[in-house]
Write an enzyme that holds these catalytic residues in place. Structure first.
Site, PDB file in Angstrom:
ATOM      1  N   GLU A  58      38.495  53.993-114.650  1.00 21.64           N
ATOM      2  CA  GLU A  58      37.313  55.052-114.614  1.00 21.64           C
ATOM      3  C   GLU A  58      38.143  56.402-114.315  1.00 21.64           C
ATOM      4  O   GLU A  58      37.639  57.555-114.997  1.00 21.64           O
ATOM      5  CB  GLU A  58      36.233  54.883-113.574  1.00 21.64           C
ATOM      6  CG  GLU A  58      35.377  53.582-113.799  1.00 21.64           C
ATOM      7  CD  GLU A  58      35.948  52.263-113.379  1.00 21.64           C
ATOM      8  OE1 GLU A  58      37.173  52.068-112.911  1.00 21.64           O
ATOM      9  OE2 GLU A  58      35.395  51.270-113.601  1.00 21.64           O
ATOM     10  N   PHE A 120      24.682  44.304-104.696  1.00 20.05           N
ATOM     11  CA  PHE A 120      25.844  44.339-105.236  1.00 20.05           C
ATOM     12  C   PHE A 120      26.243  45.486-106.040  1.00 20.05           C
ATOM     13  O   PHE A 120      25.424  45.911-106.848  1.00 20.05           O
ATOM     14  CB  PHE A 120      26.186  42.928-106.239  1.00 20.05           C
ATOM     15  CG  PHE A 120      27.459  42.968-106.796  1.00 20.05           C
ATOM     16  CD1 PHE A 120      28.388  42.654-106.112  1.00 20.05           C
ATOM     17  CD2 PHE A 120      27.573  42.816-108.232  1.00 20.05           C
ATOM     18  CE1 PHE A 120      29.944  42.476-106.810  1.00 20.05           C
ATOM     19  CE2 PHE A 120      28.751  42.743-108.690  1.00 20.05           C
ATOM     20  CZ  PHE A 120      29.916  42.701-108.166  1.00 20.05           C
ATOM     21  N   GLN A 121      27.446  45.849-105.897  1.00 16.20           N
ATOM     22  CA  GLN A 121      28.041  47.019-106.537  1.00 16.20           C
ATOM     23  C   GLN A 121      27.001  48.423-106.527  1.00 16.20           C
ATOM     24  O   GLN A 121      27.226  49.205-107.194  1.00 16.20           O
ATOM     25  CB  GLN A 121      28.498  47.003-108.050  1.00 16.20           C
ATOM     26  CG  GLN A 121      29.482  45.916-108.139  1.00 16.20           C
ATOM     27  CD  GLN A 121      30.021  45.838-109.421  1.00 16.20           C
ATOM     28  OE1 GLN A 121      29.400  46.024-110.473  1.00 16.20           O
ATOM     29  NE2 GLN A 121      31.519  45.536-109.500  1.00 16.20           N
ATOM     30  N   LYS A 170      19.689  50.719-113.426  1.00 16.93           N
ATOM     31  CA  LYS A 170      19.696  50.018-114.629  1.00 16.93           C
ATOM     32  C   LYS A 170      18.251  49.634-115.131  1.00 16.93           C
ATOM     33  O   LYS A 170      17.943  49.538-116.372  1.00 16.93           O
ATOM     34  CB  LYS A 170      20.235  48.350-114.264  1.00 16.93           C
ATOM     35  CG  LYS A 170      20.566  47.620-115.249  1.00 16.93           C
ATOM     36  CD  LYS A 170      21.408  46.493-114.852  1.00 16.93           C
ATOM     37  CE  LYS A 170      21.445  45.492-115.977  1.00 16.93           C
ATOM     38  NZ  LYS A 170      22.362  44.211-115.281  1.00 16.93           N
ATOM     39  N   MET A 479      58.551  67.567-105.135  1.00 17.00           N
ATOM     40  CA  MET A 479      58.197  68.616-104.399  1.00 17.00           C
ATOM     41  C   MET A 479      57.965  68.378-103.025  1.00 17.00           C
ATOM     42  O   MET A 479      58.183  69.446-102.148  1.00 17.00           O
ATOM     43  CB  MET A 479      56.666  69.172-105.116  1.00 17.00           C
ATOM     44  CG  MET A 479      56.467  70.589-104.577  1.00 17.00           C
ATOM     45  SD  MET A 479      57.454  71.821-105.055  1.00 17.00           S
ATOM     46  CE  MET A 479      56.849  72.170-106.694  1.00 17.00           C
TER      47      MET A 479
END
Lengths: 579, 85
Positions: A58, A120-121, A170, A479
């Protein structure tokens, strides 16, 4: 399903896709998961022309959308699932937010009756992302979807652009959509009049300042590019005979091959740009926010100069630097108004002084030891003549690229400036290539940043994108190592990237060719070979000196007068500035 | 509590999370809100009004006001310095 044409028969997800079509979306950079299945399904059932780009992570998807947006000026669109999927967009949102880039992230979410129940999630992505977006939404009703999408696009693209997240449970995306899918007649009231114009008093003040100044400098930031004002900026510089320096994100606002260009200023800017700022009696800042990396010590910045700040976002005024005049305006509207005064100026002695700075403090390369990053960048510049789209990662290579890769055109330099997001380069280059399929695109990374998002090699390979993927491999987080050498008695901690893969074999395992570049005598020829290959991505693994440092360097928080143009001979104090 | 006491009068669109957005502008700067009151007048269908008091120096408070004004859900912000605060 695909034959549904009656609006009443659309579900929320299908209405969402229709709204995206109305906004002219070409691509969705996506990664699926449970709560987003209805939306991914709608991409199939609506027979949309929008193409789903399957990414590998993602974060990669968000940087692709960002790269796409930076080169096209159109919002990039991301689609992810709930929980970890949405969580993985936070770095990309922050990156876009810090650099004022319009992206739209659509995240699936648990069903509304389960919100807050730790299903969940489930992640509270609405609250998690609030500080790193321009605006965000939690859509609680199916019929709000289309209106929300149109509002989100308007917010992302007007005024000072920025990312917008839309969290869609959803049950909301699965529910029946009974409202209209027509775009709203007008933008929300708060967004009307977001292209402010300067007042005639403002313009008279600036005109007088530019003509009476002896040593004026224009400081051009990202705002000039966002406003599409590069042509006007060049004209302004010519008419008022005034040199232009740019921020990292302003690169491309002025052709850096032009005599009037000073290149980038600031911590690792050119010595001549910093010396011009130090000696200026007028600084006209158009579309830059006076970032800490360009001003050094705020109260010691260009103390002899009159400072004028032109910005579309008035919250930037007097934030870092107290200015003599603050003008809220769109950069292009401002420059056009100034040009319309039909006045001009000449600053011959100042231009001669600037030329002396350029002659006395050129950018240098020590080409005696191991191959250097600067030489690779010079070779790429020679091969492309500065006409490629260059997407960088973050670190030493980024600063050297800013110095040595002179940009010709607007919207061809893509770099994570404000956020400094390692891992940005490769996915941003992928997004840029989708935005401009015919352009030559270079992805430039160090070995550290490259390994943060290298999984997107699969995306580049899958879509056969002809990106030149350059890895400048010094086996270090260069760096940080540079800071440890200069400010921490050379104590190395957490910077040795022992354990790197064989990047050539890695590329080959993704089915793409790769070149191993170590020898300066073959550099030009190998770069030419790589750039001639256009059948898909190609990796240029360049092994370069391990301990080179980027100069010029202004230690963080110090005045520009403290700039080092070469390695210091005595120990430096630890910087007190930010980073 | 250092600096002067300021009152911010904020009119806001009544959308989910608007108070969080305002509070985040303070929290991000390590700045405390002293008091928060929300007033709404349903009879006249006007926007809800938030009154926030906070201590601080003028520069910092001005920045907070500028950032709150930028929030999409915010209509207006006015700032008052309390006398003898």
């Amino acid at each position: 399903m695909s034959s549904k044409s009656n609006p009443e028969e659309l579900d929320g997800a299908q209405a969402l896709i229709k709204a995206l079509e109305q906004q002219g979306v070409e691509y969705i950079f996506g990664y699926s998961g449970g709560a987003a299945i209805p939306i991914f399904d709608a991409i199939v059932t609506t027979d949309t022309k929008i193409q789903l780009i399957q990414t590998r992570h993602e974060q990669g998807a968000t940087h692709m959308a960002d790269g796409y947006a930076r080169v096209t000026g159109k919002p990039g669109v991301v689609l992810v699932t709930s929980g970890p999927g949405a969580g993985n967009t936070v770095t990309g949102l922050m990156t876009a937010h810090m650099d004022s880039v319009p992206i739209i992230v659509l995240s699936g979410q648990q069903i509304t009756p389960m919100l807050g129940l730790d299903a969940f999630q489930e992640a509270d992505i609405f609250n998690i992302t609030m500080p790193v977006v321009k605006h965000n939404y939690l859509v609680t009703s199916t019929n709000e979807i289309v209106h929300t999408v149109h509002q989100a696009f308007a917010i992302a693209t007007t005024g000072r652009p920025g990312p917008v997240l839309i969290d869609i449970p959803k049950d909301v995306s699965s529910g029946m959509f009974t409202a209209t899918v027509a775009p709203p007649a007008q933008k929300p009231a708060a967004l009307i009049a977001q292209k402010p114009t300067p007042t005639s008093t403002d313009i008279a003040y600036v005109q007088n300042a530019l003509t009476s100044a002896k040593r004026p400098v224009i400081l051009a930031g990202h705002g000039v590019l966002i406003a599409g004002a590069h042509a006007e900026l060049r004209q302004l510089a010519q008419v008022f005979d005034t040199p232009v320096t740019t921020t990292l994100l302003g690169k491309g606002a002025m052709d850096e091959h032009d005599d009037l260009s000073l290149g980038m200023l600031g911590m690792h800017g050119t010595a001549y740009a910093n010396k011009a700022i130090i000696n200026a009696d007028l600084i006209l800042n158009i579309g830059s926010r006076f970032d800490d990396r360009i001003i050094g010590q705020p109260d010691a910045f260009a103390t002899n100069a009159t400072k004028i700040h032109v910005d579309i976002d008035d919250s930037e005024f007097n934030k870092m630097i107290t200015v003599d005049a603050a003008i809220r305006a769109d950069a292009r509207e401002f420059i056009l108004a100034l040009l319309a005064t039909n006045t001009s100026a000449t600053h011959a002695p100042w231009r001669a002084t600037i030329q002396t700075f350029k002659d006395n403090y050129p950018l240098g390369v020590d080409a005696t030891g191991q191959l250097t990053q600067q030489e690779v960048l010079q070779a790429i510049h020679a091969e492309t003549d500065g006409n490629s789209i260059m997407a960088t990662d973050v670190g030493q290579h980024q600063m050297w690229a800013a110095q040595f890769y002179k940009v010709r055109s607007p919207d061809t330099w893509i770099s994570s400036g404000g956020a400094g997001t390692m891992g940005f380069g490769l996915p941003a280059a992928i997004g840029a290539q989708f935005g401009h399929p015919d352009a030559q695109v270079v992805s430039l990374s160090g070995d550290g940043g490259f390994q943060m998002t290298l999984f997107e090699l699969a995306t580049a390979a899958l879509y056969k994108l002809p990106i030149k993927i350059v890895i400048l491999d010094n086996h270090y987080l260069g760096m940080v190592r540079q800071w440890q050498e200069l400010f921490f008695d050379n104590r190395m901690s957490g910077v040795d990237l022992e354990g790197n893969p064989d990047f050539v074999k890695l590329a080959e395992s993704y089915g793409m060719p790769a070149l191993h570049i170590t020898d300066r005598s073959r550099l030009k020829e190998q770069v030419a070979e790589a750039f001639a290959y256009t059948d898909g991505p190609i990796v240029l693994h360049c092994e370069v000196g391990k301990t080179d440092n980027v100069y010029p360097m202004v230690p963080a928080g110090r005045p520009l007068e403290h700039m080092l143009t070469e390695a210091p001979t005595e120990k430096l104090e630890k910087p007190t500035g930010s980073t | 509590m250092s600096g002067h006491k300021y009152t911010l009068k904020i009119t806001a669109h009544d959308n989910i999370g608007v108070i969080v957005r305002i509070a985040q502008v303070f929290a991000r700067r390590g700045h405390s809100i002293e008091t928060l009151n929300v007033v709404r007048d349903d009879e006249h269908d006007t926007l809800p009004v938030l009154y926030i008091t906070a201590y601080g120096n003028k520069t910092r408070i001005d920045q907070i006001v500028a950032q709150i004004k930028k929030l999409v859900d915010i209509a207006t912000v006015t700032l008052n310095e309390e006398q003898d605060g």
